[in-house]
Design an enzyme around this catalytic site. Structure first.
Site, PDB file in Angstrom:
ATOM      1  N   HIS A  69      47.911  11.204  60.145  1.00  0.00           N
ATOM      2  CA  HIS A  69      48.522  12.717  59.558  1.00  0.00           C
ATOM      3  C   HIS A  69      49.291  12.476  60.305  1.00  0.00           C
ATOM      4  O   HIS A  69      50.184  14.103  59.909  1.00  0.00           O
ATOM      5  CB  HIS A  69      47.615  13.654  60.349  1.00  0.00           C
ATOM      6  CG  HIS A  69      46.247  13.872  59.366  1.00  0.00           C
ATOM      7  ND1 HIS A  69      45.996  13.909  57.860  1.00  0.00           N
ATOM      8  CD2 HIS A  69      44.304  14.139  59.884  1.00  0.00           C
ATOM      9  CE1 HIS A  69      45.144  14.307  57.449  1.00  0.00           C
ATOM     10  NE2 HIS A  69      44.082  14.199  58.591  1.00  0.00           N
ATOM     11  N   ASP A 120      39.432   8.490  55.301  1.00  0.00           N
ATOM     12  CA  ASP A 120      38.297   9.956  55.730  1.00  0.00           C
ATOM     13  C   ASP A 120      38.090  11.000  54.823  1.00  0.00           C
ATOM     14  O   ASP A 120      39.153  10.741  53.763  1.00  0.00           O
ATOM     15  CB  ASP A 120      39.783  10.175  56.573  1.00  0.00           C
ATOM     16  CG  ASP A 120      39.884  10.770  57.821  1.00  0.00           C
ATOM     17  OD1 ASP A 120      39.685  10.382  58.729  1.00  0.00           O
ATOM     18  OD2 ASP A 120      40.089  11.946  57.019  1.00  0.00           O
ATOM     19  N   HIS A 155      39.352  13.896  55.205  1.00  0.00           N
ATOM     20  CA  HIS A 155      41.021  14.156  54.833  1.00  0.00           C
ATOM     21  C   HIS A 155      41.741  13.232  54.723  1.00  0.00           C
ATOM     22  O   HIS A 155      41.971  11.895  54.283  1.00  0.00           O
ATOM     23  CB  HIS A 155      41.407  14.756  56.448  1.00  0.00           C
ATOM     24  CG  HIS A 155      40.615  15.859  57.409  1.00  0.00           C
ATOM     25  ND1 HIS A 155      40.115  15.478  58.224  1.00  0.00           N
ATOM     26  CD2 HIS A 155      40.774  17.360  57.502  1.00  0.00           C
ATOM     27  CE1 HIS A 155      39.058  16.615  58.970  1.00  0.00           C
ATOM     28  NE2 HIS A 155      40.140  16.828  57.677  1.00  0.00           N
ATOM     29  N   ASP A 182      34.516  11.701  58.604  1.00  0.00           N
ATOM     30  CA  ASP A 182      33.623  12.502  58.732  1.00  0.00           C
ATOM     31  C   ASP A 182      33.612  13.243  57.119  1.00  0.00           C
ATOM     32  O   ASP A 182      33.855  14.385  56.745  1.00  0.00           O
ATOM     33  CB  ASP A 182      35.187  14.117  59.129  1.00  0.00           C
ATOM     34  CG  ASP A 182      36.315  13.348  58.287  1.00  0.00           C
ATOM     35  OD1 ASP A 182      36.659  11.758  58.020  1.00  0.00           O
ATOM     36  OD2 ASP A 182      37.913  13.322  59.058  1.00  0.00           O
TER      37      ASP A 182
END
Lengths: 420, 235
Positions: free
Chosen positions: A167, A203, A205, A292
């Site tokens: 990120h 991931d 995200h 996650d």
């Protein structure tokens, strides 16, 4: 001498580790807890999956290497705050008279150069902490070490669990990530070897930082599977984000519905991942292995099981040999159930990379050592017990929707990818 | 956000004494669906620029007298199915003024984007010439308005989606944003939409954090009903 080669002449895999990874400790009670790396490292060792010859110490990234993707002013700021120490929250904007402005004379002053918020720092997600520059530089350096071992042919595969900070942006921290180790490694591989890089991100995200840093670059293909931005941070990662200019077609996004389970995610992955790799013909694969998306993860709404985190590395492993002469760098990433999910998921990842069988049972040594501290019962086996998810009747519609997403990717993005 | 921030300018327009054939060529070669018609600028017929690919835009402030759409122009053409479909003489004789709509719905550069959206929706039209005084200064299409609304929804910087049901009374937006501010979390956008239950509204926010759990807990402790995210555990 090849790193971690097996006696039987199979592929070789390097495991990058330093206790300095654990210094990436954002704050007490912060969900991005480095303890998860220690738990994982100890589980890998307890399973007997780590011969000494496979282990490599990383180096720290240099300022020049960080500057491959980050603004010098941002790196300077992180260094300053790193020395500063205490977390301070500046006042939330000073409202005062300024000249000009669209609607008259009121406005906010520009953030001071020393305002951490101007760099995405000093927030609950990314608090300031002493030594943050050094700690983050270890993480980036370790991904560079992994990339170097693989590109120099000293190992077929290399794993850096202390990585995957996807990120972080050019000029600011975001979503627990200070420096973008993945993007630095991609840019470094581009500069030193001119290799074409396929970045695969599973991931939960969206891998936004990596995507935006290479959005116009047709030599770097970013492929991200994630929970739809309609429901989850960072909100981006729509199919329509396909890259720009010469890079059009080289950002591929596969957003998934909340509660997506193994069957649907793997179906979508099998429809798209081999097709994208085939169309792009990379020289190296870099995979981000955030776990996650597991049903027990407290931050997301996906419903994968541990088996998914065994299946994904198998697919990537196969493609690395099919297209890249084996060249594969894997990094960690998100994963916030640090007791029940992360250690097992990433042990499975390393087992696949190193070509060693994953045991059925979690070793009792490890369970005995950590159970007293764990706030939840530790799973005794690598296979999950039945997990929570959405109501069964919702899955037909959910799978149908995800399948349609995959088909849109195949028809709207895949034809733009060229082999070159 | 104001119309002048999203409008296209300068505007490609035709003069009222252009022939229908000329207007058709402009629309086709420049791929334009809506052509404003401005008062004649007094350029003698024949001296006009005839390469429609390089036709210059109308001078800013030219007086708007009408509008023609590509559909109006096609309606004026003979059917491809009828005999004499290649007879364009009539098209060259008729002027744009004969077929244009004279009663044009327009906006002012200082009108809001919301007002522009309402006019497009209410009149079932695809574009709005932007007029200041009598003069044409720009044009806004439905695509421009949609793009502006997407921007207003705020999905241009990383953030999490948050929906909070609040009583439809003064002060709750302020209280919710104060609680969010206490967590040092920045807000990228706020929408207020009618709630499903009576006497409620739903605040739809984009908040710049990857981990909204503590925020959600604070809001719930303050008595608010958080509709999304749901089911996240705080260790």
């Amino acid at each position: 001498m090849r790193v971690g080669a097996k006696q039987d002449g199979g592929c070789s895999a390097a495991y990058i580790w330093t206790p300095s990874f654990l210094e990436y400790k954002l704050a007490p009670d912060h969900p991005f807890n480095p303890l998860r790396l220690r738990l994982t490292d100890e589980l890998i060792r307890a399973c007997g999956l780590l011969p000494q010859a496979a282990e490599r110490r990383p180096r720290q990234a240099t300022r020049e290497e960080l500057a491959l993707v980050h603004d010098a002013a941002y790196v300077d700021a992180v260094e300053r705050f790193s020395r500063g120490g205490e977390t301070r929250f500046p006042e939330a904007g000073r409202f005062h008279r300024v000249s000009g402005g669209m609607h008259g004379a009121w406005g906010f002053e520009e953030p001071e150069p020393d305002d951490p918020l101007a760099y995405g720092l000093g927030t609950e997600d990314n608090p300031l902490f002493p030594g943050m520059h050094q700690a983050a530089s270890w993480w980036v350096g370790a991904t560079l070490t992994a990339a170097e071992l693989v590109m120099e042919g000293k190992a077929d595969h290399a794993l850096n669990l202390g990585g995957g900070l996807h990120h972080a942006h050019r000029d600011r921290a975001a979503g627990f990530c200070i420096y973008n180790d993945v993007a630095v490694a991609v840019a470094w591989v581009r500069r030193h070897y001119g290799a074409r890089v396929l970045y695969v991100d599973t991931d939960a995200h969206h891998g936004d930082g990596v995507q935006w840093l290479f959005y116009g670059d047709p030599q770097v293909l970013t492929l991200s599977y994630h929970e739809s931005g309609r429901y989850l941070y960072p909100g981006t990662g729509r199919i329509e984000e396909r890259g720009d200019g010469p890079g059009l077609g080289y950002s591929v996004n596969v957003p998934l519905e909340p509660f997506t389970d193994d069957a649907s995610w793997l179906e979508v992955l099998d429809l798209t991942l081999p097709a994208v790799a085939e169309a792009f013909r990379p020289d190296i694969i870099i995979s981000q292995n955030g776990c996650d998306g597991h049903a027990l993860d407290p931050l997301t709404h996906l419903s994968a099981s541990l088996d998914f985190y065994r299946q994904v590395p198998q697919r990537v492993h196969h493609l690395a040999h099919q297209f890249c002469g084996g060249r594969w760098v894997a990094v960690g990433g998100g994963g916030y159930d640090i007791w029940q999910v992360v250690p097992r998921a990433w042990t499975a990842l390393w087992a696949e990379m190193s070509g060693r069988p994953l045991p059925d049972e979690v070793p009792s040594d490890w369970l005995n050592r950590w159970s007293p501290q764990a706030p939840v019962p530790l799973p005794p086996r690598f296979a999950d017990e039945p997990l929570p998810g959405a109501a069964p009747e919702r899955y037909a519609a959910l799978r149908d929707y995800n399948r349609r997403t995959a088909q849109r990717v195949l028809s709207e993005v895949l034809p733009l990818i060229r082999t070159d | 956000m104001l119309v002048e921030e999203i409008m296209s300018r300068p505007v490609l327009a035709v003069e009222s004494e252009y022939s229908v054939l000329e207007a058709l060529n402009v629309a086709r070669f420049r791929r334009i669906r809506h052509l404003p018609v401005v008062e004649s600028l007094g350029v003698a017929n024949g001296a006009r620029e005839h390469d429609f690919r390089t036709l210059p835009p109308a001078p800013e402030g030219a007086r708007l007298v009408g509008i023609v759409s590509d559909r109006d122009l096609r309606d004026a053409c003979p059917s491809v199915l009828s005999a004499g479909a290649t007879d364009f003489a009539a098209l060259a004789r008729a002027s744009v003024a004969d077929i244009m709509h004279g009663d044009v719905v327009t906006v002012h550069p200082h009108d809001s984007v919301e007002e522009a959206a309402r006019l497009l929706y209410q009149h079932h039209i695809g574009c709005l010439p932007v007029v200041s005084g009598q003069g044409l200064v720009g044009i806004v299409t439905e695509t421009d308005v949609l793009r502006a609304i997407v921007t207003l929804l705020g999905v241009t910087s990383p953030g999490s989606h948050l929906e909070v049901e609040v009583p439809d009374r003064p002060g709750h937006l302020g209280e919710v944003t104060r609680l969010i501010g206490q967590h040092q979390v920045n807000i990228a956008s706020v929408l207020i939409v009618p709630g499903r239950r009576e006497h409620t509204r739903v605040l739809v926010l984009r908040v710049q954090t990857i981990d909204p759990r503590r925020l959600v807990r604070s809001l719930e402790e303050a008595g608010y009903h958080v509709l999304w995210p749901s089911g996240l555990k705080l260790a």
